[in-house]
Design an enzyme around this catalytic site. Structure first.
Site, PDB file in Angstrom:
ATOM      1  N   SER A 154       0.871  -1.182   0.000  1.00  0.00           N
ATOM      2  CA  SER A 154       0.000   0.000   0.000  1.00  0.00           C
ATOM      3  C   SER A 154       0.905   1.228   0.000  1.00  0.00           C
ATOM      4  O   SER A 154       2.078   1.137   0.369  1.00  0.00           O
ATOM      5  CB  SER A 154      -0.859  -0.004   1.269  1.00  0.00           C
ATOM      6  OG  SER A 154      -1.451   1.266   1.487  1.00  0.00           O
ATOM      7  N   TYR A 167      -2.772  -1.247  10.475  1.00  0.00           N
ATOM      8  CA  TYR A 167      -2.703  -1.437   9.012  1.00  0.00           C
ATOM      9  C   TYR A 167      -1.372  -0.904   8.470  1.00  0.00           C
ATOM     10  O   TYR A 167      -0.676  -1.596   7.708  1.00  0.00           O
ATOM     11  CB  TYR A 167      -3.876  -0.705   8.361  1.00  0.00           C
ATOM     12  CG  TYR A 167      -3.982  -0.879   6.855  1.00  0.00           C
ATOM     13  CD1 TYR A 167      -4.621  -1.987   6.306  1.00  0.00           C
ATOM     14  CD2 TYR A 167      -3.460   0.069   5.987  1.00  0.00           C
ATOM     15  CE1 TYR A 167      -4.735  -2.148   4.928  1.00  0.00           C
ATOM     16  CE2 TYR A 167      -3.564  -0.075   4.608  1.00  0.00           C
ATOM     17  CZ  TYR A 167      -4.205  -1.185   4.089  1.00  0.00           C
ATOM     18  OH  TYR A 167      -4.310  -1.335   2.714  1.00  0.00           O
TER      19      TYR A 167
HETATM   20  P1  NAD Z   1     -11.471  -5.973  -0.436  1.00  0.00           P
HETATM   21  O1  NAD Z   1     -12.061  -5.834   0.918  1.00  0.00           O
HETATM   22  O2  NAD Z   1     -12.331  -5.802  -1.636  1.00  0.00           O
HETATM   23  O3  NAD Z   1     -10.741  -7.375  -0.570  1.00  0.00           O
HETATM   24  C1  NAD Z   1     -10.019  -7.961   0.478  1.00  0.00           C
HETATM   25  C2  NAD Z   1      -9.875  -9.416   0.168  1.00  0.00           C
HETATM   26  O4  NAD Z   1      -9.113 -10.043   1.220  1.00  0.00           O
HETATM   27  C3  NAD Z   1     -11.212 -10.149   0.079  1.00  0.00           C
HETATM   28  O5  NAD Z   1     -11.190 -10.950  -1.069  1.00  0.00           O
HETATM   29  C4  NAD Z   1     -11.234 -11.025   1.322  1.00  0.00           C
HETATM   30  O6  NAD Z   1     -11.892 -12.242   1.109  1.00  0.00           O
HETATM   31  C5  NAD Z   1      -9.753 -11.254   1.545  1.00  0.00           C
HETATM   32  N1  NAD Z   1      -9.452 -11.641   2.923  1.00  0.00           N
HETATM   33  C6  NAD Z   1      -9.651 -10.930   4.062  1.00  0.00           C
HETATM   34  N2  NAD Z   1      -9.254 -11.654   5.125  1.00  0.00           N
HETATM   35  C7  NAD Z   1      -8.806 -12.839   4.648  1.00  0.00           C
HETATM   36  C8  NAD Z   1      -8.259 -13.991   5.234  1.00  0.00           C
HETATM   37  N3  NAD Z   1      -8.104 -14.097   6.562  1.00  0.00           N
HETATM   38  N4  NAD Z   1      -7.899 -15.014   4.425  1.00  0.00           N
HETATM   39  C9  NAD Z   1      -8.063 -14.940   3.082  1.00  0.00           C
HETATM   40  N5  NAD Z   1      -8.565 -13.859   2.461  1.00  0.00           N
HETATM   41  C10 NAD Z   1      -8.934 -12.837   3.249  1.00  0.00           C
HETATM   42  O7  NAD Z   1     -10.268  -4.930  -0.452  1.00  0.00           O
HETATM   43  P2  NAD Z   1      -9.188  -4.562  -1.573  1.00  0.00           P
HETATM   44  O8  NAD Z   1      -9.141  -3.096  -1.631  1.00  0.00           O
HETATM   45  O9  NAD Z   1      -9.409  -5.326  -2.819  1.00  0.00           O
HETATM   46  O10 NAD Z   1      -7.848  -5.036  -0.840  1.00  0.00           O
HETATM   47  C11 NAD Z   1      -6.955  -5.990  -1.406  1.00  0.00           C
HETATM   48  C12 NAD Z   1      -5.540  -5.687  -0.936  1.00  0.00           C
HETATM   49  O11 NAD Z   1      -5.142  -4.421  -1.476  1.00  0.00           O
HETATM   50  C13 NAD Z   1      -5.377  -5.574   0.580  1.00  0.00           C
HETATM   51  O12 NAD Z   1      -4.142  -6.162   0.950  1.00  0.00           O
HETATM   52  C14 NAD Z   1      -5.336  -4.087   0.817  1.00  0.00           C
HETATM   53  O13 NAD Z   1      -4.618  -3.741   1.977  1.00  0.00           O
HETATM   54  C15 NAD Z   1      -4.619  -3.625  -0.441  1.00  0.00           C
HETATM   55  N6  NAD Z   1      -4.791  -2.199  -0.750  1.00  0.00           N
HETATM   56  C16 NAD Z   1      -6.016  -1.704  -1.124  1.00  0.00           C
HETATM   57  C17 NAD Z   1      -6.127  -0.355  -1.433  1.00  0.00           C
HETATM   58  C18 NAD Z   1      -7.413   0.259  -1.881  1.00  0.00           C
HETATM   59  O14 NAD Z   1      -7.460   1.495  -2.017  1.00  0.00           O
HETATM   60  N7  NAD Z   1      -8.470  -0.478  -2.135  1.00  0.00           N
HETATM   61  C19 NAD Z   1      -5.007   0.471  -1.334  1.00  0.00           C
HETATM   62  C20 NAD Z   1      -3.787  -0.062  -0.945  1.00  0.00           C
HETATM   63  C21 NAD Z   1      -3.702  -1.409  -0.660  1.00  0.00           C
END
Ligand code: NAD
Length: 269
Positions: A154, A167
């Site tokens: 991130s 986080y």
């Molecule tokens: P999201 O909530 O749509 O997806 C999160 C995913 O993680 C889901 O598919 C969920 O099933 C899975 N998950 C959660 N706990 C779990 C576990 N214990 N075991 C297996 N799977 C698990 O969110 P997203 O935005 O798609 O996030 C995906 C990644 O991207 C994360 O690591 C998040 O930190 C990172 N991220 C997102 C953003 C953003 O702006 N959306 C920015 C920076 C980083």
């Protein structure tokens, strides 16, 4: 289907691929020709939707439920992948969550849950993948690398985040985890790369974009003035996993519309 099919004949596992960025990455890897394991934590129906989108486009995928923070569940998932696909070529450590709280009110449970899923989950999955990459080595004609690991980090691996200390600590941890295993595994022809997304439109940050006021506030942090989409990250992941990126290891690629450019200084600070 992608005309280059740069990942043809390769097998990939994407954690948290039933939603958001993970789904975007899984679709892009499949489009580039990889067979994909769709890991999910709870939402089987959503995982099956991802599988169906891939198979409808002529690709190959199956869904597997595993909590990435549980060693036995991770090992069972890799065993099933090896059973069906024989091996692994690409791991995308994407699963992640937030448990937000003011620091003084943060419970040990909120801290542990985020560190266990976001950081320990990447350790458990990477270790299983690396063991297999080391065992099989480079397969002639498939990829120049024995294996590729992509760690979803991130912008908060470098931008501190009040109210989200657990986080930000997990993402800072991913940075040194990624670099350290990249250094250790490079002699085995294993590449390890981080992706640092900025604001990507997914369920995790819905409150930051689902009203015009929230979106305007968010866009003030993004010089390029748009929110990112899961397919932006998907295309980057597919490229990083391909041989076109064969000389990239041990670094994080930020994909953030300029969020890490200290936008507050754009008007002279
Ligand atoms: P999201 O909530 O749509 O997806 C999160 C995913 O993680 C889901 O598919 C969920 O099933 C899975 N998950 C959660 N706990 C779990 C576990 N214990 N075991 C297996 N799977 C698990 O969110 P997203 O935005 O798609 O996030 C995906 C990644 O991207 C994360 O690591 C998040 O930190 C990172 N991220 C997102 C953003 C953003 O702006 N959306 C920015 C920076 C980083």
């Amino acid at each position: 289907m992608n005309s280059t099919r740069s990942l043809s004949g390769q097998s990939a596992l994407v954690t948290g691929a039933d939603s958001g960025i993970g789904k975007g990455v899984a679709l892009a890897l499949a489009q580039a020709g990889a067979r994909v394991v769709i890991n999910y934590a709870h939402n089987k129906d959503a995982a099956e939707v991802t599988v169906n989108e891939i198979t409808a486009a002529g690709g190959e995928a199956f869904a597997f439920q595993a909590d990435v923070s549980h060693e036995a569940e991770v090992q069972a998932m890799f065993a099933e992948m090896f059973n069906r696909y024989g091996t692994i070529d690409i791991l995308v450590n994407n699963a992640g969550l937030q448990k937000d709280s003011k620091f003084v009110d943060m419970t040990l449970d909120q801290w542990n849950t985020v560190i266990n899923v976001n950081l320990t989950g990447q350790f458990l999955c990477s270790r299983e993948a690396a063991r297999e990459f080391v065992r099989k080595g480079v397969v002639e004609g498939r990829s120049r690398a024995a294996g590729k690991i992509i760690c979803m980090s991130s912008v908060h691996e470098v931008i501190p985040w009040a109210g989200h200390v657990n986080y930000a600590a997990s993402k800072g941890g991913i940075s040194m985890f990624m670099k350290s295993i990249a250094q250790e595994l490079a002699p085995h022809k294993i590449r390890v790369v981080g992706i640092g997304p900025g604001a990507i439109q997914t369920p995790i940050n819905k409150a930051a974009w689902d009203t015009p006021e929230a979106l305007e506030k968010l866009l003030s942090l993004i010089p390029y003035n748009r929110i990112g989409k899961p397919e932006d990250i998907g295309k980057l992941a597919a490229w990083l996993a391909s041989d076109d990126a064969d000389y990239i290891t041990g670094t994080t690629i930020f994909m953030d519309g300029g969020m890490t450019l200290y936008p507050g200084f754009a008007d002279n600070g």
